[in-house]
Design an enzyme around this catalytic site. Structure first.
Site, PDB file in Angstrom:
ATOM      1  CD  GLU A  29      -2.783  -1.229  -0.112  1.00 55.04           C
ATOM      2  OE1 GLU A  29      -2.940  -0.196  -0.846  1.00 55.04           O
ATOM      3  OE2 GLU A  29      -3.019  -2.633  -0.272  1.00 55.04           O
ATOM      4  CG  HIS A  46       2.161   5.363  -8.919  1.00 51.78           C
ATOM      5  ND1 HIS A  46       1.759   4.354  -9.517  1.00 51.78           N
ATOM      6  CD2 HIS A  46       2.472   6.280  -9.749  1.00 51.78           C
ATOM      7  CE1 HIS A  46       1.870   4.535 -11.114  1.00 51.78           C
ATOM      8  NE2 HIS A  46       2.271   5.945 -10.981  1.00 51.78           N
TER       9      HIS A  46
END
Length: 590
Positions: free
Chosen positions: A382, A388
């Site tokens: 996660e 990202h």
């Protein structure tokens, strides 16, 4: 289980980065209401450059604010579904989103009706550079947009589009009851747990009882999935696509060769996967493996204990290979800014997710347990998504920040690979090494090989529908049984109930979705290989990829890292890594 109000504040995520207080939240809700009403006035006006610019700016202002309040409401609710205030806030947001959607729905069709040369000239103006790519993507859809009247007809049928999936969900999750085994309920969610039981009799009983219920409903379930496939073909043809396959790959501009290359290359290398099941059969000391034997763990009684803070330190230490910028930001998020909602409480959603919105922080929901090494890998996974999102948000305007599902799993898988490598280098306990290596193999099977098998099944059935060939229940089950035998190989004996698995896969109601899991891990392992081998610019190019966000189409973004998913070599790299890991684990078991 403890209540939400008993959780330490430092163990909860800090949503004040979204809204400092309820007053600020209500103020934003009211502002969206006002802006939405004002947006209506542009509907009848003819577009010129100034009006286009003004309308576009207002539209994205509304969308950015709506995303912010929606994320806040969703994150509040996910931590405690029993909280009345959270439910109220969420309900307000759902109603507001509907209102915004209805009021602004005219705008994109209006752009598409305007002369394309005009629009192209307008978006080349420096004042609109932060919205250019988003509008170009909209213009690309133009040839698949129908007349206003036809669009209205399709829009009126939109609620029916998901009806097959809704019926499937109601039937399999509510109406179908599977009973109990040893006083433990057998359900869709607990089924896999039973298949992990050491006792083969319990595994077999769970398998037979579970799939007998599917057998009792096989005609209904087969008709649902076939009807859904045909519905998608109808929509594709109506929107002037060749078929569902072309339609689903169009929006992200995915080369069809990506899909076919995946299936063809995996098929050429299936003996490697067959070899794994032969190895599993030997370890379990069975003459044959059965369908209910493929998930039982090959190791047992292995205990890892890591507090959340210990897990963070190990993850951060492992990720130092990605550079100081990456780890500094992540350390701050995990240990100072409280991106993570750490522990289980009454009413909290199960599982884990990362939720990044343009405002606030890329939050992570966990139900962390100290004794579960899986939870440490989940945190790393996660955190990959969140980083990202972080890089994408920091380097792109709002209309361009959202990266595609096609790209989404790459960053999370890379983090898992790096963490596993770090743990294996620093572990001396043979049983723990076994566990980590077997987990890597199991994850590759479930994410790469299994999803490719699903993708091949989808492709075959959709192609038949596209060619107007008859598709009935037996078409589904015979096709699926052939794939099971091909992918699992001669070590497995399948039951006559085995092919009914194709009737219980929810993802089949989202056409041509699952292949992205397989291409995601293939891309991730290709990038990871470059990082591991210290290839020139490998880390720098990977960070550039993360920063690209939604400013390019997925294949163009991946091109920054040197990954080409149309090439056999990219897929073969994944298979070679699987093969090496299998050989390593065989030696450990000798």
């Amino acid at each position: 289980m403890i209540n939400r109000n008993e959780i330490n504040e430092n163990d909860k995520w800090d949503l004040s980065f979204l809204f400092a207080n309820e007053e600020e939240y209500v103020k934003t809700i009211n502002a969206i209401e006002i802006k939405t009403k004002e947006f209506k006035k542009y509907e009848k006006l003819e577009l010129n450059f100034d009006l286009f610019k003004e309308t576009l700016n207002k539209y994205y202002e509304i969308m950015e604010d709506l995303e912010k309040v929606s994320y806040y409401a969703m994150l509040q609710l996910e931590t405690d579904v029993t909280n009345k205030d959270s439910n109220k806030i969420y309900s307000i947001c759902v109603n507001l989103a509907t209102k915004v959607s209805n009021t602004t729905s005219y705008f994109m069709p209006k752009i598409l009706k305007t002369d394309e040369k005009k629009i192209q000239a307008w978006i080349n103006d420096p004042e609109l550079k932060d919205k250019k790519i988003a509008i170009e993507k909209i213009l690309r859809e133009k040839k698949h947009i129908l007349s206003e009247q036809e669009e209205k007809i399709l829009a009126n049928y939109t609620p029916l589009y998901t009806s097959y999936q809704s019926i499937f969900s109601a039937l399999t999750n509510a109406d179908m009851e599977f009973g109990e085994i040893n006083k433990h309920p057998l359900t869709n969610s607990t089924y896999t747990l039973f298949l992990q039981n050491e006792d083969q009799k319990i595994r077999k009983e769970a398998f037979l009882r579970f799939y007998q219920k599917y057998k009792n409903n096989e005609n209904t379930l087969a008709n649902l999935i076939i009807s859904d496939f045909k519905k998608n073909h109808f929509i594709a043809k109506t929107r002037r696509f060749q078929n569902t396959f072309s339609m689903q790959l169009f929006s992200n501009n995915i080369d069809k060769k990506v899909y076919t290359n995946l299936i063809e290359t995996v098929n050429e290398n299936l003996p490697v996967l067959n070899d794994y099941y032969e190895f599993r059969k030997k370890v379990l000391n069975q003459e044959y493996l059965y369908h209910y034997d493929v998930y039982v763990p090959l190791t047992k009684g292995i205990i890892f204990k890591n507090s959340f803070e210990d897990a963070c330190e190990k993850i951060l230490k492992s990720l130092e290979v990605l550079g100081n910028e990456y780890t500094k930001i992540l350390r701050n998020g995990l240990l100072k800014e409280r991106w993570v909602d750490k522990y289980e409480n009454t009413g909290k959603r199960s599982g884990a997710f990362s939720a990044g919105s343009y405002n606030g922080k890329p939050y992570i929901l966990l139900n962390y347990k100290d004794e579960s090494i899986r939870d440490m890998f989940t945190l790393a996974h996660e955190a990959g998504h969140s980083m990202h999102s972080y890089f994408s948000i920091k380097n792109n305007p709002f209309p361009h920040y959202n990266y595609s599902i096609f790209e989404a799993e790459i960053a999370s898988i890379i983090n898992e690979q790096i963490l596993a490598e770090y743990l294996l280098k620093n572990e001396t306990d043979t049983n723990k090494i076994k566990y980590i290596k077997l987990t890597q193999i199991d994850d590759m099977i479930s994410t790469f090989f299994r999803q490719t098998m699903f993708a091949e099944f989808e492709y075959i059935i959709h192609e038949m529908i596209s060619k107007e060939e008859p598709v009935v229940k037996e078409t589904l089950t015979e096709t699926y049984m052939n794939l099971l035998k091909k992918y699992f190989g001669p070590s497995l004996k399948f039951d006559e109930l085995s092919p009914l698995e194709c009737l219980r896969i929810p993802h089949f109601y989202s056409p041509f979705y699952v292949y992205q899991y397989a291409t995601g891990i293939a891309a991730a392992l290709s990038i990871y290989k470059g990082i591991k081998e210290n290839k020139k610019d490998a880390v720098e190019n990977y960070i550039k990829f993360l920063k690209t966000g939604g400013s390019k189409y997925p294949l163009d973004s991946l091109n920054i890292t040197g990954v080409d998913l149309t090439k056999k070599a990219t897929i073969e790299n994944t298979i070679n890594i699987f093969k090496c890991r299998l050989e390593e684990i065989k030696k450990i078991f000798q």
